[in-house]
Motif scaffolding. Structure first.
Motif, PDB file in Angstrom:
ATOM      1  N   PRO A 484     -10.394   1.993  11.455  1.00  0.00           N
ATOM      2  CA  PRO A 484     -11.325   3.060  11.055  1.00  0.00           C
ATOM      3  C   PRO A 484     -12.194   2.613   9.873  1.00  0.00           C
ATOM      4  O   PRO A 484     -11.663   2.252   8.827  1.00  0.00           O
ATOM      5  N   ILE A 485     -13.482   2.653  10.091  1.00  0.00           N
ATOM      6  CA  ILE A 485     -14.404   2.139   9.063  1.00  0.00           C
ATOM      7  C   ILE A 485     -14.535   3.145   7.920  1.00  0.00           C
ATOM      8  O   ILE A 485     -14.234   4.342   8.085  1.00  0.00           O
ATOM      9  N   SER A 486     -14.979   2.657   6.780  1.00  0.00           N
ATOM     10  CA  SER A 486     -15.147   3.558   5.642  1.00  0.00           C
ATOM     11  C   SER A 486     -16.277   3.056   4.741  1.00  0.00           C
ATOM     12  O   SER A 486     -17.101   2.246   5.170  1.00  0.00           O
ATOM     13  N   ILE A 487     -16.260   3.506   3.518  1.00  0.00           N
ATOM     14  CA  ILE A 487     -17.330   3.171   2.579  1.00  0.00           C
ATOM     15  C   ILE A 487     -16.740   2.498   1.337  1.00  0.00           C
ATOM     16  O   ILE A 487     -15.520   2.510   1.155  1.00  0.00           O
ATOM     17  N   ALA A 488     -17.613   1.933   0.526  1.00  0.00           N
ATOM     18  CA  ALA A 488     -17.159   1.399  -0.763  1.00  0.00           C
ATOM     19  C   ALA A 488     -17.075   2.581  -1.725  1.00  0.00           C
ATOM     20  O   ALA A 488     -17.999   3.390  -1.799  1.00  0.00           O
ATOM     21  N   LEU A 693      -7.788  10.088   0.263  1.00  0.00           N
ATOM     22  CA  LEU A 693      -7.792   9.310   1.502  1.00  0.00           C
ATOM     23  C   LEU A 693      -8.976   8.346   1.554  1.00  0.00           C
ATOM     24  O   LEU A 693      -8.818   7.156   1.844  1.00  0.00           O
ATOM     25  N   VAL A 694     -10.170   8.858   1.249  1.00  0.00           N
ATOM     26  CA  VAL A 694     -11.365   7.999   1.349  1.00  0.00           C
ATOM     27  C   VAL A 694     -11.324   6.880   0.305  1.00  0.00           C
ATOM     28  O   VAL A 694     -11.722   5.757   0.581  1.00  0.00           O
ATOM     29  N   ARG A 695     -10.788   7.199  -0.873  1.00  0.00           N
ATOM     30  CA  ARG A 695     -10.721   6.161  -1.906  1.00  0.00           C
ATOM     31  C   ARG A 695      -9.764   5.041  -1.480  1.00  0.00           C
ATOM     32  O   ARG A 695     -10.068   3.862  -1.604  1.00  0.00           O
ATOM     33  N   ASP A 696      -8.605   5.443  -0.936  1.00  0.00           N
ATOM     34  CA  ASP A 696      -7.608   4.440  -0.561  1.00  0.00           C
ATOM     35  C   ASP A 696      -7.985   3.681   0.706  1.00  0.00           C
ATOM     36  O   ASP A 696      -7.815   2.480   0.802  1.00  0.00           O
ATOM     37  N   PHE A 697      -8.467   4.412   1.678  1.00  0.00           N
ATOM     38  CA  PHE A 697      -8.823   3.782   2.955  1.00  0.00           C
ATOM     39  C   PHE A 697     -10.313   3.434   2.916  1.00  0.00           C
ATOM     40  O   PHE A 697     -11.107   3.958   3.675  1.00  0.00           O
ATOM     41  N   ASN A 698     -10.642   2.533   2.042  1.00  0.00           N
ATOM     42  CA  ASN A 698     -12.056   2.212   1.843  1.00  0.00           C
ATOM     43  C   ASN A 698     -12.512   1.056   2.746  1.00  0.00           C
ATOM     44  O   ASN A 698     -11.727   0.534   3.539  1.00  0.00           O
ATOM     45  N   VAL A 699     -13.753   0.652   2.576  1.00  0.00           N
ATOM     46  CA  VAL A 699     -14.317  -0.357   3.480  1.00  0.00           C
ATOM     47  C   VAL A 699     -13.682  -1.737   3.257  1.00  0.00           C
ATOM     48  O   VAL A 699     -13.626  -2.561   4.169  1.00  0.00           O
ATOM     49  N   TYR A 700     -13.161  -1.981   2.059  1.00  0.00           N
ATOM     50  CA  TYR A 700     -12.512  -3.276   1.802  1.00  0.00           C
ATOM     51  C   TYR A 700     -11.208  -3.367   2.590  1.00  0.00           C
ATOM     52  O   TYR A 700     -10.818  -4.428   3.049  1.00  0.00           O
ATOM     53  N   ARG A 701     -10.579  -2.226   2.703  1.00  0.00           N
ATOM     54  CA  ARG A 701      -9.352  -2.195   3.490  1.00  0.00           C
ATOM     55  C   ARG A 701      -9.699  -2.416   4.967  1.00  0.00           C
ATOM     56  O   ARG A 701      -9.023  -3.149   5.675  1.00  0.00           O
TER      57      ARG A 701
END
Ligand code: ADQ
Length: 735
Positions: A484-488, A693-701
């Motif tokens: 699942p993609i996310s953001i920085a 959730l968004v902070r932890d599962f970020n785009v770097y992850r």
């Protein structure tokens, strides 16, 4: 012998010992009784035989009453074997004659002595009874033999026990070793091996075992690399540790920086693209080369002779290599096949895909152009290539043919439809074959992965391991996984104050300071449900007229694919509907819908996210939707409500949003009203949970997990190559 096999052997031996001991306990008395009876029967037979042999003279001597002859006859007969003594009883029951050895206790009335068997055999002549012959036989040998027999039988049981135990222990040990090595092979998780290569007794387990291992691997990945730790530094360290500084190349259609001519001279622009938003921070972290279409009007004048430039412009961190496309190529490959064909094919948004052979030919040619660029830019024969999106379904196989050792990771940013929907594409097999050139193929959700596996299963002859999520095709193995993609996560220190943002936005839109604002941020695309969003606002104002003049939807729509008819008519429709709604609820204070069809830069967007009361995401179908996550990330005041379509990938993660079906206009209107009236405490509670959730599962992850998997697959590929080359070498030596 290790402890485990001893225990295992005991499991065989102890019950066996018990069974044998019980058998011996039951059998020994039975056998003893039987042999005794046999021997007694033998003695009886023998007695009758002796009696028969002396019958004639005995009768004569009885008749003649010849005592001496009689005595002599009995003494002679008693010499034989076990016969102890003989006697003769007359008809009156009187013991008339007896051999000397006949024990005193024995008489004609049946008295007997110990360890002696007495047979009384009647004698008669011509029907006249003459008396009885007494035969006394020694039975001590019976007990002796029976004891011997019992002894040998016990010995046989003991021997049997020892032999069977040894055999059992050996079989247990041997089977244990076999099972352990078979299990080891399975646990090595060599998914290239078919389930049928496992030993037959393990075959029913293979599927379950692999599925379990696969699940464990995923969980381990998540646990080991604790999400909080995912930062650009951590990603850089991972690239260093896991990929040992291997070369990283990214291929995408959209470039991360576009140079445009303007009245102020050449300006750099960041495109409105979820893909760019996600991949750019990764490239900053790993300093590779990004190959993309040079689409800006000033792109050609800003590159060097090799069509390269260093980006970002302010603090360069990686190389951008631009690929030039002719108008014809762009028409066919980008607008035609990618956006009139594949985009509507993969999104269930009720816009029919259009497939033209000319577009397909351009798609093939441009994929080859980009594949050639990858091969030119690669300095090694085994680079890590991150291929982005549906524009390059054919490229992975093209690169694989030239760089067989490359690790190709592709991320499909849009949904993958079900096999029936995908099946209408005339080049479905070619697309699937191209995608199976990848080492790793990622989608946003497990559901998209499942759809992909089912589509391949339907249209290609492949070997699919559903539990391990791998596809084997033409000697290549492709792992299919959800990422699942996310953001920085934005830097909170540099973010403008929320109160200031609220004021600025309202001022810039000429709205009162207490005006309630719902925000929409999208590319102007029919999949984003902008029309449905407007209809929901329309319905809200119809139901709640008190909100007229106190609430507006602020819609920022970045122009996208504007040369396509479908997009032009969407823009016209969106403009018209906004105008109609504004007319319907005409009000001197504020329009109900404020529509800006333009591109905003990142800072402007951040201000809008922080200034809004609500963020409205109503996609009809969306792989993930980064706007939802950007809104959450921007709200460090923990206020604001996210209304999110159930048809986005994000809805599978952001459960605290108000989830709606965008086709259901009343539901949209109700959600808007609920958001406008939601108490601050509830907003905070929901927002806090989503922010974590968004902070932890970020785009770097997102990138880190893909690269970790790639590193694992890369190691496996290297080991396999070594094994193959070693076995080839051994074979050559043997020949
Ligand atoms: P998109 O369809 O482009 O992405 P989305 O994920 O919402 O959709 O990303 C859009 C990006 O563009 C966001 O970063 C947003 O800030 C930006 N943007 C939108 N409108 C803008 C505007 N007017 N001005 C400036 N920037 C704007 C595709 C898939 C998605 C998937 C992403 C990432 O369709 O489902 O989430 O890729 O994989």
């Amino acid at each position: 012998m290790p402890i485990r096999p001893i225990q295992l052997s005991l499991r065989f031996i102890l019950p066996l010992a018990l069974v044998i001991a019980l058998s011996a306990l039951v059998l020994l008395p039975l056998v003893d009784d039987l042999t005794q009876r046999w021997f007694l029967r033998d003695l009886d037979t023998r007695a009758h035989m002796v009696a028969a042999s002396i019958r004639e003279p005995l009768i004569d001597y009885v008749m003649l009453q010849d005592a001496d002859a009689m005595q002599d006859l009995l003494e002679r007969a008693a010499i034989d074997g076990h016969l102890l003594a003989l006697g003769f009883c007359d008809v009156a029951g009187y013991l008339r004659y007896r051999s000397s050895a006949l024990p005193q206790q024995i008489n004609c009335r049946g008295a007997s002595a110990s360890a002696t068997r007495i047979n009384q055999i009647a004698l008669e002549e011509n029907g006249i009874a003459l008396g009885k012959l007494l035969l006394a036989q020694d039975t001590r040998f019976i007990q002796r033999r029976s004891d011997e027999f019992g002894f040998y039988l016990t010995l046989v049981f003991l021997l049997m026990f020892l032999v069977i135990s040894a055999l059992g222990a050996w079989i247990a040990h041997w089977s244990w070793n076999g099972w352990v090595s078979a299990l080891k092979n399975l646990l090595r998780f060599d998914t290239a091996l078919p389930a049928s290569s496992a030993p037959p007794e393990f075959r029913p387990l293979v599927g379950n075992l692999r599925a379990m291992l696969h699940q464990m691997q995923i969980e381990r990945r998540v646990q080991l690399h604790s999400p909080q730790a995912w930062t650009p530094q951590k990603l850089r360290a991972l690239l260093h540790d896991e990929l040992a500084g291997d070369e990283v190349l990214v291929v995408s259609n959209r470039e991360p920086y576009i140079h445009e001519r303007s009245e102020q001279g050449i300006v750099v622009r960041r495109p409105a693209s979820g893909l760019v938003t996600a991949v750019e921070p990764v490239m900053r972290a790993c300093s590779g080369t990004w190959i993309a279409h040079g689409s800006g009007t000033a792109d050609r004048v800003t590159v060097d002779v090799h069509d390269r430039l260093q980006v970002p412009p302010v603090r360069p961190a990686y190389t951008l290599r631009r690929v030039w496309l002719t108008n014809e190529e762009e028409e066919g490959y980008y607008y035609g096949f990618s956006n009139e064909g594949l985009w509507p094919l993969c999104h269930i948004a009720h816009v029919r895909p259009v497939f033209r052979t000319a577009d397909w030919e351009q798609y093939v040619a441009v994929n080859q152009r980009f594949a050639d660029a990858v091969i030119t830019e690669a300095h090694t024969d085994d680079p890590v290539v991150l291929v982005q999106d549906y524009h390059f379904a054919l490229l992975p196989r093209m690169v694989r043919e030239k760089l067989p050792k490359a690790t190709l990771i592709m991320f499909w940013h849009i949904p993958w439809p079900n096999p029936e929907s995908f099946g209408i594409c005339p080049w479905r097999e070619e697309l699937l074959e191209g995608l199976l050139g990848n080492t790793l193929l990622g989608f946003h959700t497990p559901f998209h992965c499942k759809n992909f596996l089912e589509t391949v299963d339907r249209y290609l002859e492949t070997r699919i391991e559903h539990e391990a999520s791998t596809i084997s095709y033409g000697g290549d193995l492709t792992q299919v996984e959800p990422y699942p993609i996310s953001i920085a996560w934005p830097d909170a220190d540099t973010a403008p104050d929320v109160v200031q943002c609220r004021r600025e936005l309202r001022e810039s839109l000429h709205l009162p300071q207490d005006h309630r604002i719902a925000l929409g941020v999208d590319r102007l695309d029919y999949t984003k449900g902008i029309v449905e969003r407007f209809q929901a606002v329309d319905r809200l104002l119809e139901l709640r007229p008190e909100l007229i003049g106190r609430f507006s939807l602020f819609q920022i729509a970045a122009p996208s694919r504007s040369s396509l008819d479908e997009y032009q008519s969407l823009e016209a429709r969106v403009r018209k509907l906004a105008h109609q709604i504004n007319q319907r609820y005409s009000n001197p204070t504020a329009p109900s819908i404020v529509l800006r069809i333009e591109h905003y830069d990142a800072d402007q967007l951040a201000t809008c996210y922080r200034a809004a009361d609500i963020c409205l995401v109503t996609s009809l179908h969306d792989g993930m939707n980064l706007v939802a996550k950007e809104f959450i990330a921007a709200r460090d005041d923990e206020l604001g409500v996210l209304i999110l379509s159930q048809f986005t990938g994000a809805a599978r993660e952001l459960h605290e949003a108000l989830i709606i079906n965008p086709y259901h206009i009343e539901q949209g209107a109700q959600a808007l009203y609920r958001a406008l009236t939601m108490p601050a405490a509830e907003q905070r509670e929901r927002m806090r949970s989503m922010r974590t959730l968004v902070r932890d599962f970020n785009v770097y992850r997102w990138a880190g997990l893909m690269l970790l998997d790639a590193a694992r697959l890369r190691r496996r590929q290297r080991v396999t190559e070594k094994i193959h080359s070693h076995s080839r070498y051994s074979l050559r030596r043997a020949v």
